[in-house]
Design a protein around this motif. Structure first.
Motif, PDB file in Angstrom:
ATOM      1  N   ASP A  30       6.642  11.785  10.335  1.00  0.00           N
ATOM      2  CA  ASP A  30       4.891  11.486  10.013  1.00  0.00           C
ATOM      3  C   ASP A  30       3.631  11.298  10.634  1.00  0.00           C
ATOM      4  N   THR A  43      -0.088  11.186  10.544  1.00  0.00           N
ATOM      5  CA  THR A  43      -0.378  10.503  10.317  1.00  0.00           C
ATOM      6  C   THR A  43      -1.549  10.218  11.666  1.00  0.00           C
ATOM      7  N   HIS A  44      -2.441  10.966  11.342  1.00  0.00           N
ATOM      8  CA  HIS A  44      -3.806  10.392  12.130  1.00  0.00           C
ATOM      9  C   HIS A  44      -3.584  10.763  13.621  1.00  0.00           C
ATOM     10  N   MET A 101       0.761  -1.344   0.027  1.00  0.00           N
ATOM     11  CA  MET A 101       0.355   0.057   0.013  1.00  0.00           C
ATOM     12  C   MET A 101       0.650   1.323   0.135  1.00  0.00           C
ATOM     13  N   THR A 102       0.313   2.593  -0.905  1.00  0.00           N
ATOM     14  CA  THR A 102       1.395   3.265  -0.853  1.00  0.00           C
ATOM     15  C   THR A 102       0.489   4.710  -0.320  1.00  0.00           C
ATOM     16  N   TYR A 103       0.893   5.780  -0.121  1.00  0.00           N
ATOM     17  CA  TYR A 103      -0.478   7.360   0.330  1.00  0.00           C
ATOM     18  C   TYR A 103       1.280   8.062  -0.164  1.00  0.00           C
ATOM     19  N   THR A 104       0.271   9.420   0.035  1.00  0.00           N
ATOM     20  CA  THR A 104       1.158  10.563  -0.351  1.00  0.00           C
ATOM     21  C   THR A 104       1.413  11.228   0.976  1.00  0.00           C
ATOM     22  N   CYS A 105       2.405  11.661   1.062  1.00  0.00           N
ATOM     23  CA  CYS A 105       2.562  13.181   2.325  1.00  0.00           C
ATOM     24  C   CYS A 105       2.649  14.444   1.835  1.00  0.00           C
TER      25      CYS A 105
END
Length: 56
Positions: free
Chosen positions: A38, A40-41, A1-5
């Motif tokens: 990072d 995230t969340h 899985m990949t995501y943009t940051c």
């Protein structure tokens, strides 16, 4: 899985303050090898103002 940051540049003072609080809370895993946090969340909120002393 990949995501943009997306990145948000902050002053070194801001970075160090957030870094100290995250590390104190055991969030060492949010730091990438290049030093990025990072977050995230993790939501940033404004710290409540301290009560004003009645002696001022």
């Amino acid at each position: 899985m990949t995501y943009t940051c997306a990145t948000l540049e902050v002053s070194e003072r801001t970075y160090r303050e957030i870094e100290a609080k995250l590390r104190a809370a055991g969030y060492d895993h949010v730091f990438t090898p290049d030093g990025m946090m990072d977050m995230t969340h993790i939501g940033l909120v404004i710290e409540p103002e301290a009560p004003v002393s009645s002696q001022e």
